[in-house]
Write a protein that holds these residues in place. Structure first.
Motif, PDB file in Angstrom:
ATOM      1  N   ASP A  49       0.723  -1.290  -0.042  1.00  0.00           N
ATOM      2  CA  ASP A  49      -0.009  -0.176   0.021  1.00  0.00           C
ATOM      3  C   ASP A  49       0.885   1.371  -0.083  1.00  0.00           C
ATOM      4  O   ASP A  49       1.751   1.420   0.820  1.00  0.00           O
ATOM      5  N   CYS A  50       0.733   2.278  -1.020  1.00  0.00           N
ATOM      6  CA  CYS A  50       1.486   3.451  -1.224  1.00  0.00           C
ATOM      7  C   CYS A  50       1.722   4.041   0.332  1.00  0.00           C
ATOM      8  O   CYS A  50       0.810   4.504   1.141  1.00  0.00           O
ATOM      9  N   PRO A  51       3.144   4.478   0.485  1.00  0.00           N
ATOM     10  CA  PRO A  51       3.301   5.197   1.857  1.00  0.00           C
ATOM     11  C   PRO A  51       2.676   6.482   1.834  1.00  0.00           C
ATOM     12  O   PRO A  51       2.725   7.072   2.697  1.00  0.00           O
ATOM     13  N   CYS A  52       1.876   7.007   0.798  1.00  0.00           N
ATOM     14  CA  CYS A  52       1.227   8.196   0.901  1.00  0.00           C
ATOM     15  C   CYS A  52       0.030   8.150   1.957  1.00  0.00           C
ATOM     16  O   CYS A  52      -0.685   8.994   2.101  1.00  0.00           O
ATOM     17  N   ARG A  53      -0.316   6.943   1.916  1.00  0.00           N
ATOM     18  CA  ARG A  53      -1.635   6.514   2.758  1.00  0.00           C
ATOM     19  C   ARG A  53      -2.740   7.004   2.335  1.00  0.00           C
ATOM     20  O   ARG A  53      -3.651   7.648   3.174  1.00  0.00           O
ATOM     21  N   ARG A  54      -3.064   7.228   1.170  1.00  0.00           N
ATOM     22  CA  ARG A  54      -4.284   7.683   0.494  1.00  0.00           C
ATOM     23  C   ARG A  54      -5.101   6.471   0.081  1.00  0.00           C
ATOM     24  O   ARG A  54      -6.084   6.663  -0.770  1.00  0.00           O
ATOM     25  N   GLY A  55      -4.594   5.444   0.432  1.00  0.00           N
ATOM     26  CA  GLY A  55      -5.389   4.195   0.074  1.00  0.00           C
ATOM     27  C   GLY A  55      -5.187   3.500  -1.066  1.00  0.00           C
ATOM     28  O   GLY A  55      -6.065   2.633  -1.641  1.00  0.00           O
ATOM     29  N   HIS A  56      -4.025   3.724  -1.793  1.00  0.00           N
ATOM     30  CA  HIS A  56      -3.923   2.995  -3.067  1.00  0.00           C
ATOM     31  C   HIS A  56      -3.037   2.055  -3.076  1.00  0.00           C
ATOM     32  O   HIS A  56      -1.964   2.167  -2.273  1.00  0.00           O
ATOM     33  N   ARG A  57      -3.048   0.867  -3.932  1.00  0.00           N
ATOM     34  CA  ARG A  57      -2.228  -0.094  -3.925  1.00  0.00           C
ATOM     35  C   ARG A  57      -1.139   0.044  -5.079  1.00  0.00           C
ATOM     36  O   ARG A  57      -1.472   0.324  -6.121  1.00  0.00           O
ATOM     37  N   HIS A  92      -0.191  11.856  -8.209  1.00  0.00           N
ATOM     38  CA  HIS A  92       1.138  11.411  -8.513  1.00  0.00           C
ATOM     39  C   HIS A  92       1.959  11.060  -7.195  1.00  0.00           C
ATOM     40  O   HIS A  92       2.099  11.887  -6.691  1.00  0.00           O
ATOM     41  N   CYS A  93       2.348  10.048  -7.184  1.00  0.00           N
ATOM     42  CA  CYS A  93       3.391   9.406  -6.278  1.00  0.00           C
ATOM     43  C   CYS A  93       4.687   9.096  -6.680  1.00  0.00           C
ATOM     44  O   CYS A  93       4.644   8.015  -7.388  1.00  0.00           O
ATOM     45  N   HIS A  94       5.752   9.834  -6.480  1.00  0.00           N
ATOM     46  CA  HIS A  94       6.996   9.424  -6.905  1.00  0.00           C
ATOM     47  C   HIS A  94       8.012   9.451  -5.998  1.00  0.00           C
ATOM     48  O   HIS A  94       8.170  10.514  -5.309  1.00  0.00           O
TER      49      HIS A  94
HETATM   50 ZN   LIG Z   1       0.574   7.222  -3.219  1.00  0.00          ZN
END
Ligand SMILES: [Zn+2]
Length: 111
Positions: A49-57, A92-94
């Motif tokens: 699960d993405c560390p942005c914690r916005r709930g996307h895998r 966008h998560c980078h």
């Molecule tokens: Zn993310």
């Protein structure tokens, strides 16, 4: 291990879970734990699960027969190459993951 080191260690991203196939991955993963899908000799995916914690895998291909392909040089804590560059409905998560630490390169919040 001292309590501060233990806390730092706990906060890091680890890929210490395994699954035979993507269908075996639970809907809810424990925070900061990723799953290697496949076998030791033939890992196929890294899922977390993405560390942005916005709930996307995030699902990264590890199979050398497909591109793009990521390499996991350590699982616990996780070191990963190249960077993760995900565009999803939440934004966008980078980021780079090195020794379990997430270093953000770009993060946008879509409102
Ligand atoms: Zn993310």
């Amino acid at each position: 291990m001292g309590i501060l080191n233990r806390l730092r260690y706990w906060r890091r991203l680890k890929a210490d879970l395994t699954a035979r196939s993507a269908a075996d991955i639970p809907d809810r993963l424990p925070a900061r734990h990723g799953v290697i899908v496949g076998t030791d000799n033939h890992p196929k995916w890294l899922v977390f699960d993405c560390p942005c914690r916005r709930g996307h895998r995030v699902m990264l291909n590890l199979d050398p027969g497909h591109t793009p392909r990521w390499r996991v040089s350590a699982t616990t804590p996780l070191t990963l190459h190249p960077s993760v560059d995900e565009r999803s409905p939440v934004g966008h998560c980078h980021y780079v993951v090195h020794e379990g630490r997430v270093r953000w390169i770009e993060r946008t919040d879509r409102r």
